[in-house]
Design a protein around this motif. Structure first.
Motif, PDB file in Angstrom:
ATOM      1  N   CYS A 177       3.404 -10.127   5.229  1.00 32.51           N
ATOM      2  CA  CYS A 177       2.302  -9.375   4.631  1.00 32.51           C
ATOM      3  C   CYS A 177       1.185  -9.225   5.652  1.00 32.51           C
ATOM      4  N   PRO A 178       0.690  -8.014   5.908  1.00 33.45           N
ATOM      5  CA  PRO A 178      -0.390  -7.826   6.886  1.00 33.45           C
ATOM      6  C   PRO A 178      -1.685  -8.531   6.498  1.00 33.45           C
ATOM      7  N   ILE A 179      -1.885  -8.779   5.207  1.00 32.72           N
ATOM      8  CA  ILE A 179      -3.100  -9.452   4.754  1.00 32.72           C
ATOM      9  C   ILE A 179      -2.990 -10.949   4.955  1.00 32.72           C
ATOM     10  N   ASP A 180      -1.834 -11.507   4.633  1.00 26.75           N
ATOM     11  CA  ASP A 180      -1.591 -12.941   4.781  1.00 26.75           C
ATOM     12  C   ASP A 180      -0.146 -13.150   5.256  1.00 26.75           C
ATOM     13  N   PRO A 181       0.069 -13.319   6.562  1.00 24.01           N
ATOM     14  CA  PRO A 181       1.427 -13.419   7.112  1.00 24.01           C
ATOM     15  C   PRO A 181       2.206 -14.647   6.656  1.00 24.01           C
ATOM     16  N   SER A 182       1.583 -15.540   5.868  1.00 29.57           N
ATOM     17  CA  SER A 182       2.308 -16.725   5.406  1.00 29.57           C
ATOM     18  C   SER A 182       3.331 -16.382   4.321  1.00 29.57           C
ATOM     19  N   HIS A 183       3.261 -15.181   3.743  1.00 31.74           N
ATOM     20  CA  HIS A 183       4.293 -14.780   2.786  1.00 31.74           C
ATOM     21  C   HIS A 183       4.872 -13.429   3.196  1.00 31.74           C
ATOM     22  N   PHE A 184       6.065 -13.117   2.652  1.00 27.18           N
ATOM     23  CA  PHE A 184       6.810 -11.935   3.059  1.00 27.18           C
ATOM     24  C   PHE A 184       6.997 -10.994   1.873  1.00 27.18           C
ATOM     25  N   VAL A 185       7.132  -9.715   2.193  1.00 31.05           N
ATOM     26  CA  VAL A 185       7.352  -8.700   1.161  1.00 31.05           C
ATOM     27  C   VAL A 185       8.434  -7.748   1.643  1.00 31.05           C
ATOM     28  N   LEU A 186       9.076  -7.086   0.690  1.00 33.22           N
ATOM     29  CA  LEU A 186      10.035  -6.056   1.048  1.00 33.22           C
ATOM     30  C   LEU A 186       9.316  -4.884   1.693  1.00 33.22           C
ATOM     31  N   GLN A 187       9.880  -4.388   2.764  1.00 32.59           N
ATOM     32  CA  GLN A 187       9.228  -3.292   3.475  1.00 32.59           C
ATOM     33  C   GLN A 187       9.019  -2.081   2.577  1.00 32.59           C
ATOM     34  N   GLU A 188       9.983  -1.828   1.692  1.00 29.07           N
ATOM     35  CA  GLU A 188       9.865  -0.669   0.815  1.00 29.07           C
ATOM     36  C   GLU A 188       8.778  -0.855  -0.236  1.00 29.07           C
ATOM     37  N   ASN A 189       8.373  -2.130  -0.486  1.00 30.58           N
ATOM     38  CA  ASN A 189       7.323  -2.402  -1.476  1.00 30.58           C
ATOM     39  C   ASN A 189       5.961  -2.667  -0.837  1.00 30.58           C
ATOM     40  N   LEU A 190       5.877  -2.518   0.481  1.00 30.09           N
ATOM     41  CA  LEU A 190       4.659  -2.909   1.192  1.00 30.09           C
ATOM     42  C   LEU A 190       3.431  -2.154   0.698  1.00 30.09           C
ATOM     43  N   GLU A 191       3.549  -0.856   0.527  1.00 27.01           N
ATOM     44  CA  GLU A 191       2.387  -0.056   0.132  1.00 27.01           C
ATOM     45  C   GLU A 191       1.807  -0.533  -1.196  1.00 27.01           C
ATOM     46  N   GLY A 192       2.678  -0.794  -2.161  1.00 29.39           N
ATOM     47  CA  GLY A 192       2.201  -1.273  -3.456  1.00 29.39           C
ATOM     48  C   GLY A 192       1.668  -2.691  -3.379  1.00 29.39           C
ATOM     49  N   HIS A 193       2.305  -3.532  -2.568  1.00 28.82           N
ATOM     50  CA  HIS A 193       1.871  -4.929  -2.454  1.00 28.82           C
ATOM     51  C   HIS A 193       0.465  -5.023  -1.869  1.00 28.82           C
ATOM     52  N   LEU A 194       0.149  -4.166  -0.898  1.00 30.64           N
ATOM     53  CA  LEU A 194      -1.166  -4.220  -0.254  1.00 30.64           C
ATOM     54  C   LEU A 194      -2.297  -3.959  -1.236  1.00 30.64           C
ATOM     55  N   LYS A 195      -1.993  -3.307  -2.355  1.00 30.36           N
ATOM     56  CA  LYS A 195      -3.026  -3.014  -3.354  1.00 30.36           C
ATOM     57  C   LYS A 195      -3.239  -4.165  -4.325  1.00 30.36           C
ATOM     58  N   ARG A 196      -2.271  -5.098  -4.403  1.00 29.10           N
ATOM     59  CA  ARG A 196      -2.387  -6.181  -5.378  1.00 29.10           C
ATOM     60  C   ARG A 196      -2.128  -7.565  -4.788  1.00 29.10           C
ATOM     61  N   CYS A 197      -2.130  -7.665  -3.458  1.00 28.38           N
ATOM     62  CA  CYS A 197      -1.956  -8.970  -2.820  1.00 28.38           C
ATOM     63  C   CYS A 197      -3.021  -9.944  -3.330  1.00 28.38           C
ATOM     64  N   PRO A 198      -2.629 -11.163  -3.717  1.00 28.90           N
ATOM     65  CA  PRO A 198      -3.604 -12.120  -4.267  1.00 28.90           C
ATOM     66  C   PRO A 198      -4.771 -12.418  -3.329  1.00 28.90           C
ATOM     67  N   LEU A 199      -4.570 -12.258  -2.032  1.00 30.77           N
ATOM     68  CA  LEU A 199      -5.631 -12.572  -1.077  1.00 30.77           C
ATOM     69  C   LEU A 199      -6.469 -11.355  -0.697  1.00 30.77           C
ATOM     70  N   LEU A 200      -6.200 -10.209  -1.326  1.00 29.04           N
ATOM     71  CA  LEU A 200      -6.904  -8.988  -0.953  1.00 29.04           C
ATOM     72  C   LEU A 200      -8.401  -9.105  -1.180  1.00 29.04           C
ATOM     73  N   LYS A 201      -8.808  -9.616  -2.349  1.00 26.45           N
ATOM     74  CA  LYS A 201     -10.239  -9.729  -2.650  1.00 26.45           C
ATOM     75  C   LYS A 201     -10.931 -10.692  -1.685  1.00 26.45           C
ATOM     76  N   GLN A 202     -10.228 -11.791  -1.359  1.00 26.63           N
ATOM     77  CA  GLN A 202     -10.829 -12.751  -0.425  1.00 26.63           C
ATOM     78  C   GLN A 202     -11.048 -12.117   0.940  1.00 26.63           C
ATOM     79  N   VAL A 203     -10.060 -11.368   1.417  1.00 30.34           N
ATOM     80  CA  VAL A 203     -10.174 -10.713   2.724  1.00 30.34           C
ATOM     81  C   VAL A 203     -11.292  -9.682   2.709  1.00 30.34           C
TER      82      VAL A 203
END
Length: 454
Positions: free
Chosen positions: A41-67
């Motif tokens: 995950c570009p926001i937090d590299p400690s976890h991984f996501v499917l490449q095809e789901n990356l765009e959607g994940h970036l909008k709801r990553c748990p660490l997004l608000k903290q970043v």
């Protein structure tokens, strides 16, 4: 039972009870992952996501608000302490970059070593021996348990605080070495100890910045035994059972926790630290975290001194570890190692060798490793043909004590380069073994102080 994940859990003696994914026999936790589809995950590299789901994940990553919140802080400066791949140290902080996705992994480092032919491998070992004999002569044993830490050693502190003897002795020895080196001052006639303060600024309030603080129990001991007044805990992760609650109960102590990667911390922009001299501490700063910390504290020292205040480093104590994680880009003293014949490729090999120092039983006695003399010519050469497996076979057939000796030499070379960099920045510096190896094989402590302050 038919609509359940078909992954067998041997410890529970049953199948997983989660619902399987569509068109799959397994749930999301147990579906086989293919490496080419999973990315950090570009926001937090400690976890991984499917490449095809990356765009959607970036909008709801748990660490997004903290970043997003962190990016608005004045002390956040992306990659300010990261260093650069090929430029001189003096230029490193001019153009900050981030190294989250270009780190050299342990597998890549191992492949660099195994790609050597046999003569090159033994040439590398002889070079390591030569450099070690040249620069690593003054590393002394310095196991110090100060009287001030007696309340912790005797377990006279709050029983609710976690107590593990090996960690307590390490923490006490770190503080004992600070006291021995003159950064901390103790008196048997006083109920508490106090920091040595500048004569010309006797009203200055000393502060402590703990890097890689984790739960903060090194600072807890420092607060209990040395009466500090202001604390900054720097840690990028969130932990349970932190010492923060106990520390905040001390009326005379002001605590501030900075949840940020050391790589991105501009310490000079921390508003509440302005005008204060401080001491930097860290217990087991893994791999490049030591280099990031030194750069954070000292790289902009000259600019800080021009501010006219005393907002600069008084002294430091950093226990290094996990040298196998070190990166050439982040390393603080590339210029020094290059002058000794250690370039980028050699550095990667050396950092991989460091894992050999601690890959045996951590509870075993490693004292005989210090006196052991490594003889490259004595290493079994039965497999030392010129084929691709020659070096790999030699490495696997080396005796445990030979591997440990080589690993410890490489660790000391890396830490001595750091010591020389700190010394170049005007600090009196020592590298010591602060606990016996049977307590922790990761027992190197870098201690330093500004001579003009004492």
């Amino acid at each position: 039972m038919e609509n359940r994940c078909k992954f067998w859990l041997p410890k529970k003696n049953r199948f997983c009870s989660n619902t399987p994914l569509n068109n799959s026999l397994f749930c999301g936790n147990h579906t086989t992952r293919t490496d080419d589809k999973w990315i950090p995950c570009p926001i937090d590299p400690s976890h991984f996501v499917l490449q095809e789901n990356l765009e959607g994940h970036l909008k709801r990553c748990p660490l997004l608000k903290q970043v997003q919140s962190l990016s608005t802080q004045p002390f956040y400066q992306k990659g300010v302490n990261a260093g650069k791949e090929d430029e001189l140290e003096e230029q490193e902080t001019l153009i900050p970059t981030s190294g989250s996705f270009d780190n050299v992994t342990s597998e890549m480092k191992r492949n660099i070593v195994y790609s050597l032919n046999v003569p090159e491998f033994f040439k590398l070992i002889r070079m390591i021996e030569s450099v070690h004999d040249q620069i690593c002569k003054d590393i002394k044993d310095s196991y110090k348990i100060p009287e001030a830490c007696g309340i912790w050693i005797k377990r006279e502190v709050d029983r609710k605080l976690p107590f593990q003897e090996k960690h307590v002795t390490q923490q006490a020895s770190i503080l004992g070495n600070l006291e021995e080196f003159g950064v901390l001052e103790s008196s048997v006639d006083k109920e508490q100890c106090e920091f040595v303060e500048l004569a010309e600024n006797s009203n200055g309030v000393p502060a402590v910045v703990e890097f890689g603080a984790g739960r903060g129990y090194l600072t807890q001991m420092l607060a209990d035994c040395y009466g500090i007044r202001r604390v900054f805990l720097v840690e990028r992760k969130s932990y349970k059972l932190k010492a923060d609650r106990s520390l905040r109960q001390k009326e005379s102590l002001i605590l501030e926790r900075l949840r940020i990667d050391i790589e991105d911390l501009n310490l000079n922009a921390v508003e509440s630290l302005q005008g204060l001299p401080y001491i930097a501490i860290g217990k087991h700063l893994c791999g490049p975290a030591t280099d990031l910390t030194l750069r954070c504290c000292l790289a902009n020292q000259r600019n800080v001194e021009r501010c006219g205040g005393n907002c600069y480093l008084r002294g430091l104590a950093i226990a290094t570890c996990c040298h196998h994680l070190c990166q050439w880009k982040h390393y603080i003293n590339k210029k020094y190692l290059t002058g000794l014949g250690i370039g980028k490729e050699e550095f990667h090999a050396i950092t991989w060798f460091t894992s050999w120092a601690v890959d045996a039983d951590h509870g075993s006695d490693l004292s005989d490793v210090t006196d052991f003399k490594l003889h490259p010519e004595s290493i079994d050469k039965e497999e030392s043909s010129g084929d691709a497996n020659g070096v790999e076979a030699i490495a696997r057939n080396m005796k445990a004590i030979e591997r440990a000796k080589l690993g410890f030499m490489c660790k000391q070379i890396i830490d001595m380069g750091r010591l020389m960099w700190v010394r170049e920045h005007g600090l009196e510096t020592q590298l010591v073994k602060y606990v016996p190896s049977n307590i922790s094989p990761e027992n190197h402590l870098l201690v330093a102080r500004h001579v003009s302050d004492f």
